[in-house]
Design an enzyme around this catalytic site. Structure first.
Site, PDB file in Angstrom:
ATOM      1  N   ASP A 183       0.695  -1.314  -0.109  1.00  0.00           N
ATOM      2  CA  ASP A 183       0.049   0.170   0.100  1.00  0.00           C
ATOM      3  C   ASP A 183       0.883   1.269  -0.018  1.00  0.00           C
ATOM      4  O   ASP A 183       0.518   2.150  -0.644  1.00  0.00           O
ATOM      5  CB  ASP A 183      -1.029  -0.242   1.207  1.00  0.00           C
TER       6      ASP A 183
ATOM      7  N   ASP B 289      -9.014  -1.155   3.812  1.00  0.00           N
ATOM      8  CA  ASP B 289      -8.551  -0.855   5.354  1.00  0.00           C
ATOM      9  C   ASP B 289      -9.443  -1.508   6.264  1.00  0.00           C
ATOM     10  O   ASP B 289      -8.881  -1.930   7.316  1.00  0.00           O
ATOM     11  CB  ASP B 289      -8.576   0.443   5.384  1.00  0.00           C
TER      12      ASP B 289
END
Length: 431
Positions: A198, A352
């Protein structure tokens, strides 16, 4: 208009912003922990298991040494990250060739599979666990209705925002639970690997997520994604009475040359979010997206921006616009942005939600003391990310700080704090 009104400080609404995004994240983590506690309460081997791309390189066995487990977990995580990267580049390619409808339908189909098949199997586990009397026809019809409504609420139609939020949280819970069925070492290494991915995918100039974001900004288009949007916080002082709220745009509109420059007012530096989205060949991948830019010109209902730049991947900053209204109510409008400021909302990708919940659920398989520690670490990391983005406006993904803090707190709690608490209890120093 009150020309003496002062712009609000970042701290004025930061607490409420954090609460509005922490609440659904906490609910998602709580539901996954409950599912894990109910369905996997005997042992790791007794619960349901499945084979996925995350275990294609190495299948963990209890007889393997820790070193073998670590090497195998690293190999599994590497394969998973490579596949996610390849799928993301394929997503960029499809988006480049304007296959937006295909991407939207694909995401809707993925949501249908998650709600219908993953959700249906978890419901069967719960029905068997609690011996709930229900016939197959009623179960099938109920599951189909819930699934179709969920897909329509998330992608295909305009519904109340609370319905969309609920279904997004449900999708996050279902996917997170299935991730908890991965072997222990693979799960922990995969969490760290996805955090690093990420970080690199957003910050590196050639990162796939950065390329996707820049392409979306250049076209002034949204990316079809599973993104949770909190309700916006509206500051009454920042919106003229009778004003009409107008959505923010990606790039400068080229048809705003009409009119004079007399009404031109209010330039505000803004940076906006790259929100993590979700997608992969198996239906999942953490994908931050969107950034935004420098100047906002407000004139006769036109909104423009120059020098688009990639900005904070978690918060899409609101634009503080003071309006100089000359004509009637038909020319009155306010600009709705996202993030911290006068009006807007926070967007957080479902990836997330999923990885936060996987971390806490994996901790719940060991002990609830580690659950508390990991939860506090994740929330602290999310708050730190929000603060950093609010004050420094740097391009930061949402996963790394929270996940790395969570893993660190898990290790410290399991290796140090638990031993200390157990010794205190044995010696009657703590009850």
């Amino acid at each position: 208009m009150d020309e003496n009104s002062k712009p609000r400080s970042v701290l004025d609404s930061l607490g409420e912003e954090i609460v509005r995004i922490v609440t659904p994240v906490s609910i998602c983590m709580l539901l996954v922990v409950i599912l894990v506690s109910v369905l996997n309460n005997d042992s790791d081997s007794s619960g349901p298991s499945f084979t996925s791309i995350a275990t294609v390189a190495y299948n963990e066995s209890s007889s393997d040494s820790n070193w073998d487990k670590l090497k195998g977990a690293i190999l599994n995580a590497l394969v998973f990250v490579v596949v996610v990267t390849a799928v993301t580049f394929l997503l960029v390619l499809l988006f480049y060739f304007r296959c937006t409808k295909f991407l939207k339908y694909y995401m809707g189909f993925s949501s249908f599979l998650v709600l219908g098949f993953m959700g249906g199997e978890i419901c069967l586990f719960l029905i068997g666990k609690f011996r709930i009397p229900i016939d197959c026809v009623t179960f099938a019809l109920s599951l189909f209705n819930v699934t179709v409504v969920g897909v329509l609420a998330v992608f295909m139609s305009k519904t109340a925002i609370i319905i969309t939020q609920v279904y997004l949280v449900v999708i996050g819970v279902l996917v997170a639970y299935w991730f908890t069925l991965l072997p222990e070492w693979t799960t922990w290494v995969l969490l760290v690997a996805m955090s690093l991915y990420d970080l690199a995918a957003v910050l590196l100039p050639g990162g796939p997520l950065r390329l996707l974001v820049e392409l979306a900004i250049s076209r002034d288009e949204d990316i079809p994604a599973l993104v949770y949007e909190a309700r916006p916080i509206v500051n009454p002082d920042s919106v003229q009475r009778g004003a009409v709220v107008q959505r923010r745009v990606w790039r400068e509109r080229r048809d705003n040359d009409i009119g004079s420059d007399e009404n031109l007012e209010s330039r505000s530096n803004l940076n906006s979010t790259v929100y993590s989205s979700l997608e992969s060949s198996s239906g999942l991948e953490s994908l931050p997206s969107i950034g935004e830019r420098n100047a906002v010109d407000v004139e006769d209902g036109q909104v423009s921006r120059s020098d688009s730049e990639l900005a904070a991947p978690l918060i899409q900053h609101r634009i503080n616009v003071r309006m100089n209204l000359q004509e009637g109510p038909s020319d009155d409008f306010a600009l709705e942005g996202i993030g911290l400021g006068s009006s807007g909302a926070i967007k957080l990708g479902l990836g997330d939600f999923i990885f936060y919940s996987v971390l806490v659920a994996r901790a719940a398989m060991y002990d609830f003391m580690t659950v508390y520690a990991c939860y506090l670490a994740i929330i602290a990391g999310l708050g730190i990310t929000l603060m950093l983005l609010a004050f420094y406006q740097k391009a930061l993904p949402a996963l790394p700080v929270s996940v790395l803090l969570g893993v660190l707190f898990y290790l410290l709690t399991r290796l140090l704090l638990e031993t200390f608490v157990v010794q205190c209890s044995i010696n009657l120093l703590m009850f």
